[in-house]
Design an enzyme around this catalytic site. Structure first.
Site, PDB file in Angstrom:
ATOM      1  N   CYS A 160      46.453  39.448  50.753  1.00  0.00           N
ATOM      2  CA  CYS A 160      47.063  40.651  51.333  1.00  0.00           C
ATOM      3  C   CYS A 160      45.938  41.607  51.727  1.00  0.00           C
ATOM      4  CB  CYS A 160      48.070  41.302  50.384  1.00  0.00           C
ATOM      5  SG  CYS A 160      47.420  41.704  48.763  1.00  0.00           S
TER       6      CYS A 160
ATOM      7  N   ASP B 279      43.816  28.537  30.717  1.00  0.00           N
ATOM      8  CA  ASP B 279      42.953  29.027  29.630  1.00  0.00           C
ATOM      9  C   ASP B 279      41.707  28.150  29.467  1.00  0.00           C
ATOM     10  OD1 ASP B 279      44.262  26.817  28.671  1.00  0.00           O
ATOM     11  OD2 ASP B 279      45.409  27.887  27.135  1.00  0.00           O
TER      12      ASP B 279
ATOM     13  N   ASP C 128      48.488  30.700  36.254  1.00  0.00           N
ATOM     14  CA  ASP C 128      47.829  32.003  36.332  1.00  0.00           C
ATOM     15  C   ASP C 128      46.916  32.155  35.125  1.00  0.00           C
ATOM     16  OD1 ASP C 128      48.389  34.518  38.273  1.00  0.00           O
ATOM     17  OD2 ASP C 128      47.613  35.205  36.346  1.00  0.00           O
TER      18      ASP C 128
END
Length: 406
Positions: free
Chosen positions: A353, A282, A255
């Protein structure tokens, strides 16, 4: 129902934060609930549900109350009076809500209920977008997304099974029912704070919508595989993947937000999961190191979240038209960059979603035409509409990468 002044003040303060200061509804509710330790479950339930209700129906109530943005405290009192009137709650003799025209409120509600953008309380642009994207299905879909979302639990199969958990929760005062089409799911019959249960603290379940529980199984994973969850966030689906793999093999959770991955580690400890390795994206090196190495890749892409409006009603007011375009560019670049992590013969799932084809099927069509996408083909795809399932709106597409040796 008898209204208590201190509870209503907490509601008004919460609404001011959400509408005027851009605070997310869930964060504001949490803050308001901490104001008085003496409040019981019923008091806390009133605050949370009233705030969410007024946020959900903001446009309709503001129109009936004849107030405009930016909403001041007196405007929010007028909207609260509308909320009470429409629920048949007797208004107390308080200066903030004296002279409330209850009969006119009911008449205005009947009038405005004939117009979809007021009836469903959505901005004009969103109503137009939904109708253009879903056509005749938009009416039923936006109505379903305005219903309060049910509380669904995902049973942690590493530690227990649905029947055992059902019995344990019943002992703690929470009655649940099985959901036939979702083998790991239990749904609460009555809303309640399940986070305070021993079963939750022991890691026997996570709160996860039924539609969201379809994503991990869609990857068709097996114990021992190397799986990359490229947009892992706080790890709801990552933990489900780990349970599906029976804690065997390797899950690399990526993430761009390191603080979310910290939360994932904490949740993994509670769930008894030990095959997850977290890496913060990163630099581009993080992805490059994983090129052609994953048996399975999950891209649970950032999206407009239009499929989860029932649990995030404030998104209707925070979402802007330019974001809809911007996020589609992000989704396409994630598909192009992250798909390189899949090895030949491996598979990936792209999921959102959202209920918009522009974020779903159209993104896949576009991707398959790119150089990176030309190695992939669709194995299956699924659109879940809230109006048809009773749960969140979702999309998932399983693609397989050509095995050059074949």
């Amino acid at each position: 129902m008898r209204l208590h002044r201190n509870l209503v003040f907490a509601v008004i303060d919460g609404l001011l934060e959400i509408f005027n200061e851009g605070v997310y509804a869930d964060k504001s509710v949490q803050k308001q609930l901490k104001r008085d330790k003496r409040w019981g479950a019923r008091d806390r339930g009133f605050i949370a549900e009233t705030i969410y209700d007024i946020v959900r129906w903001k446009r309709l109530y503001a129109e009936i109350a004849e107030v405009n943005e930016p909403l001041q405290r007196k405007d929010l009192w007028r909207m609260f009076a509308v909320w009470c009137t429409l629920r048949g709650i007797k208004l107390p003799d308080w200066p903030q809500i004296e002279d409330t025209p209850t009969r006119r409120i009911k008449g205005r509600f009947d009038e405005l209920s004939q117009i979809r953008k007021y009836r469903e309380s959505i901005p004009d642009w969103l109503d137009e977008l939904g109708e253009k994207a879903l056509g005749s299905k938009w009416d039923a879909e936006i109505a379903a997304l305005n219903q309060q979302a049910p509380v669904v639990l995902r049973v942690n199969q590493l530690k227990t099974d649905p029947k055992t958990l059902k019995d344990l929760l019943l002992e703690e005062g929470h009655d649940t029912e099985n959901l036939k089409a979702y083998k790991d799911a239990l749904q609460l019959i009555e809303r309640g704070n399940v986070f305070s249960t021993k079963a939750f603290k022991d890691g026997l379940f996570e709160v996860q919508d039924a539609s969201s529980q379809l994503v991990a199984p869609y990857l068709g994973i097996e114990p021992g595989m190397r799986v990359v969850d490229a947009c892992a966030g706080a790890g709801g689906k990552t933990l489900h993947l780990a349970a599906q793999m029976d804690n065997k093999g390797q899950i690399i959770a990526l993430d761009i937000y390191g603080n979310k991955l910290k939360e994932l580690k904490r949740r993994a400890r509670r769930a008894g999961v030990h095959n997850i390795e977290t890496r913060t994206i990163d630099s581009t090196k993080v992805i490059k190191k994983l090129h052609n190495s994953a048996d399975r890749l999950l891209i649970d892409a950032p999206c407009t979240g239009l499929g989860v409006l029932s649990r995030n009603p404030d998104a209707k007011w925070k979402l802007q038209p330019d974001f809809v375009e911007k996020i589609q560019k992000t989704q396409q670049s994630l598909l192009i960059d992250y798909s390189k992590m899949v090895k030949a013969g491996g598979k990936m799932v792209y999921a959102t979603c959202s209920i918009l084809p522009a974020e779903n099927q159209e993104q896949i069509k576009k991707f398959l035409k790119t150089e990176e996408g030309s190695d992939f083909s669709i194995e299956k795809q699924k659109t879940v509409l809230s109006s048809e399932s009773g749960y969140d709106g979702f999309y998932m597409c399983l693609m397989v990468k050509k095995d050059k040796k074949e």
